[in-house]
Design a protein around this motif. Structure first.
Motif, PDB file in Angstrom:
ATOM      1  N   ILE A 198       0.823  -1.216   0.000  1.00  0.00           N
ATOM      2  CA  ILE A 198       0.000   0.000   0.000  1.00  0.00           C
ATOM      3  C   ILE A 198       0.851   1.257   0.000  1.00  0.00           C
ATOM      4  N   ASN A 199       2.086   1.189   0.489  1.00  0.00           N
ATOM      5  CA  ASN A 199       2.942   2.371   0.544  1.00  0.00           C
ATOM      6  C   ASN A 199       3.827   2.527  -0.684  1.00  0.00           C
ATOM      7  N   SER A 200       4.033   1.469  -1.451  1.00  0.00           N
ATOM      8  CA  SER A 200       4.956   1.533  -2.576  1.00  0.00           C
ATOM      9  C   SER A 200       4.259   1.689  -3.922  1.00  0.00           C
ATOM     10  N   TYR A 201       3.017   1.304  -4.028  1.00  0.00           N
ATOM     11  CA  TYR A 201       2.371   1.289  -5.339  1.00  0.00           C
ATOM     12  C   TYR A 201       1.952   2.665  -5.858  1.00  0.00           C
ATOM     13  N   PRO A 202       1.457   3.607  -5.035  1.00  0.00           N
ATOM     14  CA  PRO A 202       0.985   4.883  -5.590  1.00  0.00           C
ATOM     15  C   PRO A 202       2.006   5.607  -6.451  1.00  0.00           C
ATOM     16  N   PHE A 203       3.278   5.665  -6.033  1.00  0.00           N
ATOM     17  CA  PHE A 203       4.299   6.322  -6.857  1.00  0.00           C
ATOM     18  C   PHE A 203       4.483   5.590  -8.177  1.00  0.00           C
ATOM     19  N   GLU A 204       4.506   4.277  -8.112  1.00  0.00           N
ATOM     20  CA  GLU A 204       4.706   3.492  -9.328  1.00  0.00           C
ATOM     21  C   GLU A 204       3.531   3.660 -10.284  1.00  0.00           C
ATOM     22  N   ARG A 205       2.336   3.840  -9.757  1.00  0.00           N
ATOM     23  CA  ARG A 205       1.171   4.029 -10.615  1.00  0.00           C
ATOM     24  C   ARG A 205       1.308   5.304 -11.441  1.00  0.00           C
ATOM     25  N   THR A 206       1.835   6.362 -10.857  1.00  0.00           N
ATOM     26  CA  THR A 206       2.045   7.607 -11.595  1.00  0.00           C
ATOM     27  C   THR A 206       3.015   7.400 -12.746  1.00  0.00           C
ATOM     28  N   LEU A 207       4.073   6.641 -12.499  1.00  0.00           N
ATOM     29  CA  LEU A 207       5.043   6.343 -13.552  1.00  0.00           C
ATOM     30  C   LEU A 207       4.418   5.486 -14.651  1.00  0.00           C
ATOM     31  N   ILE A 208       3.547   4.565 -14.265  1.00  0.00           N
ATOM     32  CA  ILE A 208       2.868   3.713 -15.250  1.00  0.00           C
ATOM     33  C   ILE A 208       2.010   4.561 -16.177  1.00  0.00           C
ATOM     34  N   LEU A 209       1.233   5.461 -15.608  1.00  0.00           N
ATOM     35  CA  LEU A 209       0.359   6.302 -16.419  1.00  0.00           C
ATOM     36  C   LEU A 209       1.161   7.136 -17.401  1.00  0.00           C
ATOM     37  N   ARG A 210       2.313   7.628 -16.973  1.00  0.00           N
ATOM     38  CA  ARG A 210       3.147   8.451 -17.853  1.00  0.00           C
ATOM     39  C   ARG A 210       3.737   7.614 -18.991  1.00  0.00           C
ATOM     40  N   GLU A 211       4.197   6.423 -18.683  1.00  0.00           N
ATOM     41  CA  GLU A 211       4.781   5.572 -19.725  1.00  0.00           C
ATOM     42  C   GLU A 211       3.712   5.075 -20.690  1.00  0.00           C
ATOM     43  N   ARG A 212       2.542   4.780 -20.180  1.00  0.00           N
ATOM     44  CA  ARG A 212       1.463   4.337 -21.060  1.00  0.00           C
ATOM     45  C   ARG A 212       0.990   5.466 -21.966  1.00  0.00           C
ATOM     46  N   ALA A 213       0.998   6.700 -21.457  1.00  0.00           N
ATOM     47  CA  ALA A 213       0.601   7.841 -22.279  1.00  0.00           C
ATOM     48  C   ALA A 213       1.548   8.035 -23.459  1.00  0.00           C
ATOM     49  N   SER A 214       2.787   7.584 -23.310  1.00  0.00           N
ATOM     50  CA  SER A 214       3.757   7.679 -24.401  1.00  0.00           C
ATOM     51  C   SER A 214       3.702   6.474 -25.325  1.00  0.00           C
ATOM     52  N   GLY A 215       2.810   5.538 -25.052  1.00  0.00           N
ATOM     53  CA  GLY A 215       2.695   4.361 -25.905  1.00  0.00           C
ATOM     54  C   GLY A 215       3.815   3.367 -25.707  1.00  0.00           C
ATOM     55  N   THR A 216       4.391   3.321 -24.495  1.00  0.00           N
ATOM     56  CA  THR A 216       5.536   2.449 -24.257  1.00  0.00           C
ATOM     57  C   THR A 216       5.133   0.988 -24.192  1.00  0.00           C
ATOM     58  N   TYR A 217       4.023   0.674 -23.543  1.00  0.00           N
ATOM     59  CA  TYR A 217       3.600  -0.717 -23.420  1.00  0.00           C
ATOM     60  C   TYR A 217       2.111  -0.765 -23.119  1.00  0.00           C
ATOM     61  N   PHE A 218       1.565  -1.983 -23.175  1.00  0.00           N
ATOM     62  CA  PHE A 218       0.170  -2.217 -22.817  1.00  0.00           C
ATOM     63  C   PHE A 218       0.053  -2.321 -21.293  1.00  0.00           C
ATOM     64  N   ALA A 219      -1.075  -1.895 -20.778  1.00  0.00           N
ATOM     65  CA  ALA A 219      -1.294  -1.990 -19.337  1.00  0.00           C
ATOM     66  C   ALA A 219      -1.308  -3.441 -18.872  1.00  0.00           C
ATOM     67  N   SER A 220      -1.876  -4.320 -19.679  1.00  0.00           N
ATOM     68  CA  SER A 220      -1.929  -5.735 -19.308  1.00  0.00           C
ATOM     69  C   SER A 220      -0.539  -6.355 -19.278  1.00  0.00           C
ATOM     70  N   ALA A 221       0.341  -5.933 -20.198  1.00  0.00           N
ATOM     71  CA  ALA A 221       1.708  -6.465 -20.210  1.00  0.00           C
ATOM     72  C   ALA A 221       2.446  -6.072 -18.942  1.00  0.00           C
ATOM     73  N   TYR A 222       2.292  -4.820 -18.554  1.00  0.00           N
ATOM     74  CA  TYR A 222       2.927  -4.383 -17.309  1.00  0.00           C
ATOM     75  C   TYR A 222       2.368  -5.157 -16.120  1.00  0.00           C
ATOM     76  N   TYR A 223       1.069  -5.346 -16.101  1.00  0.00           N
ATOM     77  CA  TYR A 223       0.427  -5.945 -14.934  1.00  0.00           C
ATOM     78  C   TYR A 223       0.857  -7.404 -14.750  1.00  0.00           C
ATOM     79  N   ILE A 224       0.924  -8.144 -15.847  1.00  0.00           N
ATOM     80  CA  ILE A 224       1.354  -9.546 -15.757  1.00  0.00           C
ATOM     81  C   ILE A 224       2.812  -9.623 -15.314  1.00  0.00           C
ATOM     82  N   ALA A 225       3.657  -8.766 -15.894  1.00  0.00           N
ATOM     83  CA  ALA A 225       5.068  -8.767 -15.507  1.00  0.00           C
ATOM     84  C   ALA A 225       5.230  -8.408 -14.038  1.00  0.00           C
ATOM     85  N   ARG A 226       4.453  -7.441 -13.594  1.00  0.00           N
ATOM     86  CA  ARG A 226       4.518  -7.036 -12.186  1.00  0.00           C
ATOM     87  C   ARG A 226       4.045  -8.174 -11.278  1.00  0.00           C
ATOM     88  N   LEU A 227       3.026  -8.885 -11.681  1.00  0.00           N
ATOM     89  CA  LEU A 227       2.486  -9.978 -10.875  1.00  0.00           C
ATOM     90  C   LEU A 227       3.540 -11.052 -10.631  1.00  0.00           C
TER      91      LEU A 227
END
Length: 717
Positions: free
Chosen positions: A507-536
């Motif tokens: 709960i303390n580490s994910y909020p910062f990472e979520r902001t970075l995810i949104l920024r990278e996805r906005a640039s078309g870097t990767y699919f959200a599902s690809a990130y999520y599976i890799a993170r899992l």
């Protein structure tokens, strides 16, 4: 000091040269106006329209004006052969990579919020807010060179930049037309050929500069690229942005210093340059930088905009508040905004001449950028001397009108660059496949986790310490009748410990990472599902050791049944409890807007699951009206599962039974429980079997992580 005086002297020498040409420019203006009137008369008498000149020219500057009262435009219908040598265009159409971005009658306003009746009833306040207009029917064109979007605070710089880059908030309404190479465009299409550098430098602090660029290259460059070609692109970016000396340095986090602010900004630019975009947006690139590093960054951007190799030339557009003289002189063209209106758009070199013709000559030894902003932004009453009257609204409007009259109006042609659309926008190479993205992101997460060894070691030490404490508090409970009251508490506390600790860490580490995810996805870097599976999978790999070590310590020191199958079931349930609690915390943090709100909701959820964990209120004694809450507690299914595993087949001795003397005739002796199954039936644990508990926990994991993925995918806050 001497350098500053020399720079200012050279600037005004250039202004003096331009002043010597003033009478020539004035005659050129009159000539152009006469020619435009003649062309307009010819057009009215002809059935065929003249071809649009792609190189739009005037003195030499082009202005796309939006005044507070109305928007003025003009259309140049002529051929390139008719243009005089003195005329030039701010639109660089020589480079075949020049991307032409055109917008017309663009109006941006905030979305009107409807009134909330319930909130008004409680607070007696009106929650309805009116729509606010941010841009007022502006029009213009950008193509080639280094552009600056200037203006005072609140003038609409970032709004215009984000509108053109399709990055506006969902609470805004956009009206008007935008064209990319003569065709309408969407965000998905634009980000394939463009880059966007945001104002704050948000990067993964656990990676080095070279690793950051390399992972970005693997994710964003076409799938047909070889590894050697990707490495060459990374090397080019390091060289062009002067980052070679810090290639092996960690970017750094708040608690650990890394590269400097200027290097972070250049790294963000380098990440966008890897796929050689045709258009690059930068929002306040000099924010947080001192004058030297800001100038160094703009020198680099100027070099990129005027690349020696035609394939590397980039159209760069950046918003900037009030640049110093040297930075201002590096821009090719500027767009000047005031209260959502475009006051001037055109050549930077001719801006001072336009303002001089409008009656606002730049004083000697004054930064032109400061002078331009001072003209359109008069000081407030509190900043003026009492002897100097403040500018009224009429005078402000007269200033805008004077600037508009000093510039030739222009009609924007939305079809500009149509011939380039097919060449630049079709047959774009495909990005890496979904499976390749998962593999790359998994490697990146593993690399990041290995740099967090302190956190991993602390988690293992925590598991060892808590396991040792629990084990020795309930040391060797045995199989006597007294072990009955100790066996269930130790099982419950072991389960609860693994669940709570894992949830709090996420709960303390994910909020910062979520902001970075949104920024990278906005640039078309990767699919959200690809990130999520890799993170899992990467998180699971580093999460497993803690409950496994904890189980090994607790199980054997406490003295549970020495059967291999039961030991592995105990370990399995602790692992499932840890993963389930992590999944629940991930879901909460993905749905909540702030960390504080996430922590509040998680604390409530953990308390509810603990209360209905199966030990305080046994399933056989649970009121029916609370059965639905009991069914939502993952702690209960974990506790019931380990309890069934431990009590099944357990044989208890009758040693230690106590007798109570009731009177001289009767003695009361405690009832002896011989088998663990008797406790299972008495407490009602047999309403579900071990396989059912495992299935429910797996269902919780799938449900929580599915909701979390939907939050990551669709909630962009």
């Amino acid at each position: 000091m001497e350098n500053n005086e020399a720079d200012i002297h050279s600037l005004h020498t250039e202004s003096s040269d331009e002043s010597n040409k003033g009478h020539k420019l004035s005659s050129s203006i009159q000539k152009q106006k006469a020619e435009m009137k003649q062309l307009s008369r010819d057009k009215s008498t002809s059935s065929e329209s003249f071809p649009v000149v792609s190189a739009i020219t005037t003195i030499p500057q082009v202005s796309y004006i939006s005044s507070p009262s109305s928007t003025l435009y003009s259309h140049y219908h002529s051929t390139r052969s008719k243009l005089s040598d003195q005329q030039s265009s701010i639109i660089d159409l020589k480079s075949h990579r020049s991307t032409i971005l055109v917008w017309k009658d663009l109006t941006v306003s905030t979305r009107e919020k409807k009134e909330n009746p319930l909130y008004r009833c409680i607070t007696s306040k009106n929650t309805e807010t009116e729509s606010k207009r941010l841009l007022h029917s502006v029009s213009g064109v950008i193509a080639g060179g280094l552009w600056a979007v200037m203006g005072p605070s609140g003038s609409g710089k970032s709004t215009l930049l984000n509108t053109l880059a399709c990055r506006l908030d969902v609470n805004t309404v956009v009206e008007g037309e935008m064209r990319l190479n003569g065709a309408p465009y969407r965000n998905a299409e634009l980000k394939r050929i463009s880059g966007y550098v945001m104002q704050d430098d948000l990067l993964n602090g656990y990676l080095t500069v070279e690793e950051t660029l390399m992972f970005t290259a693997e994710l964003r460059l076409p799938r047909i690229f070889t590894q050697k070609q990707r490495e060459e692109r990374v090397e080019e970016a390091l060289t062009d942005l002067n980052l070679v000396h810090v290639r092996h340095s960690l970017i750094g986090i708040q608690s650990k210093h890394g590269i400097s602010g200027s290097e972070r900004k250049r790294l963000c630019v380098g990440m966008q340059l890897l796929n050689r975009p045709q258009l690059l947006f930068l929002d306040e690139p000099t924010t947080g930088l001192d004058s030297v590093t800001a100038l160094d960054l703009l020198y680099i951007l100027h070099g990129l905009a005027h690349g020696k190799i035609q394939e590397k030339a980039i159209t760069i557009v950046c918003s900037i508040h009030q640049p110093q003289t040297k930075i201002f002189n590096l821009f090719d063209s500027i767009i000047l905004l005031k209260d959502g209106h475009i006051a001037y758009q055109g050549s930077r070199k001719q801006s001072t001449e336009i303002f001089r013709n409008a009656g606002f000559a730049c004083p000697l030894y004054t930064n032109p950028a400061d002078h331009i902003l001072d003209v359109i932004t008069p000081p407030k009453n509190a900043q003026l001397n009492n002897d100097v009257p403040s500018k009224s609204l009429e005078r402000k409007n007269s200033t805008m009108e004077a600037l508009l009259e000093a510039q030739p109006p222009l009609i924007v042609d939305l079809k500009m660059g149509t011939d380039r659309h097919t060449d630049q926008m079709t047959n774009l190479p495909q990005n890496p496949s979904w499976f390749k993205q998962v593999h790359i992101l998994f490697r990146r997460n593993i690399r990041e986790q290995t740099r967090k060894l302190v956190i991993l070691l602390f988690s293992i030490v925590h598991g060892i310490i808590m396991g040792t404490v629990i084990a020795f508090v309930f040391f060797n409970i045995g199989t006597t009748q007294t072990s009955i009251v100790r066996r269930e508490p130790v099982l419950f506390f072991a389960v609860l410990n693994q669940g709570v600790f894992a949830a709090l860490k996420v709960i303390n580490s994910y909020p910062f990472e979520r902001t970075l995810i949104l920024r990278e996805r906005a640039s078309g870097t990767y699919f959200a599902s690809a990130y999520y599976i890799a993170r899992l999978f990467s998180d699971l790999l580093f999460q497993l050791p803690v409950p496994m070590i904890f189980s090994c310590i607790v199980y054997f020191i406490v003295g549970f049944q020495p059967i291999a199958g039961k030991f592995f079931l105990f370990m399995l349930f602790n692992i499932l409890c840890s993963i389930t609690s992590t999944s629940m915390a991930l879901m909460i943090s993905a749905l909540c807007r702030t960390t504080s709100l996430s922590v509040t909701i998680l604390a409530m959820a953990l308390e509810v699951t603990r209360l209905f964990g199966g030990i305080y209120i046994a399933p056989s004694r649970l009121p029916k009206y609370l059965s639905w809450v009991d069914a939502l507690s993952y702690v209960k299914y974990t506790f019931v599962g380990v309890t069934l595993s431990e009590l099944q087949g357990l044989k208890l001795s009758c040693q230690g039974l106590k007798s109570f003397v009731f009177n001289a005739t009767y003695n009361i002796t405690e009832t002896c429980i011989h088998r663990g199954e008797e406790l299972i039936q008495e407490r009602g644990y047999d309403y579900i079997n071990i396989g059912g508990c495992i299935a429910v926990l797996l269902s919780f994991i799938v449900f929580y992580r599915t909701i979390a993925f939907l939050g990551v995918r669709f909630l962009k806050h």
